[in-house]
Design an enzyme around this catalytic site. Structure first.
Site, mmCIF file in Angstrom:
data_model
loop_
_atom_site.group_PDB
_atom_site.id
_atom_site.type_symbol
_atom_site.label_atom_id
_atom_site.label_comp_id
_atom_site.label_asym_id
_atom_site.label_seq_id
_atom_site.Cartn_x
_atom_site.Cartn_y
_atom_site.Cartn_z
ATOM 1 N N ASP C 229 0.941 -1.727 0.032
ATOM 2 C CA ASP C 229 0.099 -0.065 -0.258
ATOM 3 C C ASP C 229 1.287 1.100 0.365
ATOM 4 O O ASP C 229 0.477 2.594 0.732
ATOM 5 C CB ASP C 229 -0.836 -0.244 0.903
ATOM 6 N N ALA C 230 2.308 1.280 -0.225
ATOM 7 C CA ALA C 230 2.629 2.354 -0.900
ATOM 8 C C ALA C 230 3.391 3.082 -1.449
ATOM 9 O O ALA C 230 4.481 3.562 -1.688
ATOM 10 C CB ALA C 230 4.120 2.177 0.567
#
Lengths: 285, 285, 285, 285
Positions: C229-230
């Site tokens: 999720d980065a």
């Protein structure tokens, strides 16, 4: 699926309405799962939505309306509607050539998010029959022109009756309904207009928005009355745009607004979360 | 403080405009710190904003306009304006009785966020003199009525001239300016209108919004033209409202929209981030 | 359909890039229909998107990349990609059990709004096969568990290769991809995460949002990197919620955010409107 | 000014609470001007806000709390607070060097939009004394460093007591309060944090947001607890940003969010429109 009754009501504001109504439900072994009320201090009018469980309710379903009417509604001069959560509303979809709202509604119905039956799709063109076919929904083509309009609408009204249609959704249906048609379905036709009403009433709002150089566009879902684009507003939303957006881009960006705004309005209507009074909506959320 | 020149221009779209313009700047030892351009393919028109450092620029400040005009603007049929970042625009504030926009602007000027000089505040009432006093800004009271309007406006125009006012902000000034007044300040009067234009043109838009039952309210900042509330829109924003909001609540919520929308528009104007063409704004951000 | 080339590039900022690039296109009889550029003054980096018409372009399509590379890219140390508007990207859809994003994407592809080919839908469950069938798209079921994950991913990678897949969309695919899988598709896997990242990374963000009592929920579409999720964020949006919203309601309201945010991101990716640099996206609109 | 009492209460959900409470008010000749209630079905907890006119109320103001407590609160195990609209809350403002929130609050208090008394402004720097002077509000400078923190906070607590301060607003006060300080003012310290919490807790959120490449920034107003940036959230809002926004631009755009979000939270607190339970706020609007 829940087995509940939903009561939507309004009446002149008086003391004791909540108290008497909830007492009526409690005394008959109903368990309230939702209660919200609102008082319009200017109109001095009271509005309420109550949902209660029917599993142990002492009054038979088919008699609740009668009892409530006799015991409470008359006393308080209430206007009310009673719905049951296990009775899915029957919705007719009217479309023309654009598929975005149609697809959005059908996919929500298919996933169970929108609890409706859709016995038919009506269109003045054949374009979207292929979409109806994908979802196995009967598609009725009514060609419309000036000469046959009254006759075709008459047939449509009859068809709605035969199929026990509860309400009609104009999902970018590019025809103006006659007052006669509209009067058959008071507060039961929902339209999506592609502007933030009351700006840009009527045809080609994106062209008008581009011409005016607005920095926001919008969409409005409302109940249809015989006054064009002037019925009670259910839901509105907007999106920012810029000088870079051509009419074509406004149309593309507007589609997302239209489908989301329309579907939010449908959700509220289908779940009995709103009522209308004096050309406005009161929404319980 | 930066020592830059800002060039805002538009012309018929042609090959080589960026190339020739940047070459002109580079050859004269200007360092470009910002360049943004936009082509309207429908109008076939080219728009550009260039900001360049003047520290080593070979052409003296006072001659840049001349050189640019001769060497480039005529060749490409450009309409252009040239600004210098070290010359703060001089702004006149026109107000009536409501203080929210006035306070918002003065506090931004005070903190240095808005780089302007404010030589005066004009009002048709004395109410806000106390705010002007807090910030030590001269306050001019012009009582306005039907009989003296032309005369008072004449005096205001003269005052603007004496104080070298660059532009005027109507910060909830509840008077309609005459066409004559407006023509003295083309693209130099900024108004805040308390609706999402073109909805609710004219007086009492919150009352009209309440009457119509809208689910969003808005505010619009625009340049003033002689056509009421119909000038080029600079900035718009909206807020969600509900059936619970009385007119009084709409007014309260709207104030926040008004002051933010107006201040955003001022920021763009003051920082030379926009130009107008055919009653629309092109904004560089 | 337009017959254009789209050039996306970035390089250290230097004088003359726009000028040389546009000259290269003009000299070879290309007509520029879009040009936008951006300079990051902190990174001292120049980014540009140019789209030009190929109808009269003198260099054969298959040699443009070569010529551009030799004549310009090397000179300016450019990183660039060249696309042709008549080559539809081939997209693989990965889903699990929720249909809202899938339906939204398929309906956009069907209406022509999203110009992609969709040779397959991949899922770790059979639930959505019926949706794939409605649109006549081959559905591949890969059951996933700890033991078979590496093996199944290997087969998926091979399948992507056989079908010439350009990019992968995780349309609420509830599996974490291995770094090995991800490295096969740099900047070519797009995910939708159901929170406004970086808040609520990982599983069950709506539960976490409810627990925290936030007043807004969000959705984020981003390129997938091996850091969960980065990856570079393409698009985000939010919706207001209240204390009344249960987790179930947050999930329902969030679905609309997810599908709209994902589709906006896809639109930008498919129309070559973005590039990535140092884990961020630069977006041309 | 209205002469009303405002009752905020919560208790385990039971039948008859609304009924008994409204009966208590009616029997004592109180006229209800506002009633809103909410039931959290998961927590099985009932929340209510009632405002009633005191003009003909039979129970003397100073005894209402006692009577209500004895006759109702104990019976239903209620937690409640009683306020009177004619008693303006006394608010302390804590600031450091940035003026935007301070100006926004003072201008609202000055115009009467925010009905509070502001007996003092506290700061760890002298920078904003000039703003306090403009509004004739006593300014207390408490220099803060590691060595004197405990001592200075002790003096601040004492000062709050002497001036009968009801609640404290941290209007961009760049100091972390000690747990000891915080425990003196439970649910009575309101902070504005410059991010959409829980993203970017702690220092320099705009730098972190820029580094992460988010497409939205936000602001959060919350009650302060001893857990940093983790108290009950009152209000949040966001704004869209792009790759073009430098940290400086994020800070500038964020200021508008901060001041509006903080002022909305203050309005709700001052008008007794919210209560807290289990680290969340319930808001009546």
């Amino acid at each position: 699926m829940a087995n509940t009754a939903i009561l939507l009501m309004h009446c002149p504001d008086q003391k004791g309405i909540i108290s008497y109504t909830t007492q009526f439900i409690h005394e008959n072994q109903g368990n309230i799962v939702y209660l919200d009320q609102y008082v319009d201090r200017e109109e001095n009018r009271f509005y309420m939505r109550i949902e209660f469980d029917l599993d142990s309710f002492l009054i038979p379903k088919e008699k609740i309306k009668d009892y409530f009417s006799t015991l409470l509604a008359q006393k308080y001069n209430m206007t009310f509607k009673l719905y049951f959560s296990d009775q899915k509303p029957r919705m007719a979809l009217f479309v023309t050539k654009m598929s975005h709202c149609l697809y959005d509604i059908l996919s929500r119905a298919d996933s169970g998010e929108l609890q409706v039956d859709i016995p038919l799709i009506v269109s003045n063109h054949e374009t979207l029959k292929k979409v109806a076919d994908k979802f196995n929904i009967p598609f009725y083509h009514f060609e419309m022109n000036k000469a046959n309009k009254a006759e075709q609408e008459e047939k449509q009204i009859q068809l709605m009756g035969e199929l026990n249609i509860d309400f009609i959704v104009l999902a970018r249906y590019m025809q103006i309904l006659s007052s006669d048609f509209i009067e058959h379905f008071p507060d039961r036709i929902i339209n999506i207009h592609h502007s933030f009403l009351p700006a840009f009433v009527g045809a080609k709002p994106y062209h008008a928005a581009h011409e005016r150089g607005v920095k926001i566009i919008g969409a409005t879902s409302h109940y249809v009355t015989s006054d064009l684009d002037a019925g009670p507003i259910i839901e509105q939303d907007v999106a920012k745009v810029s000088h870079k957006d051509t009419v074509k881009e406004l149309i593309r960006k507007g589609k997302d607004l239209e489908k989301i705004v329309l579907s939010r309005a449908l959700y509220k209507h289908v779940n009995r979360k709103l009522l209308t009074y004096k050309n406005k909506t009161i929404i319980f959320d």
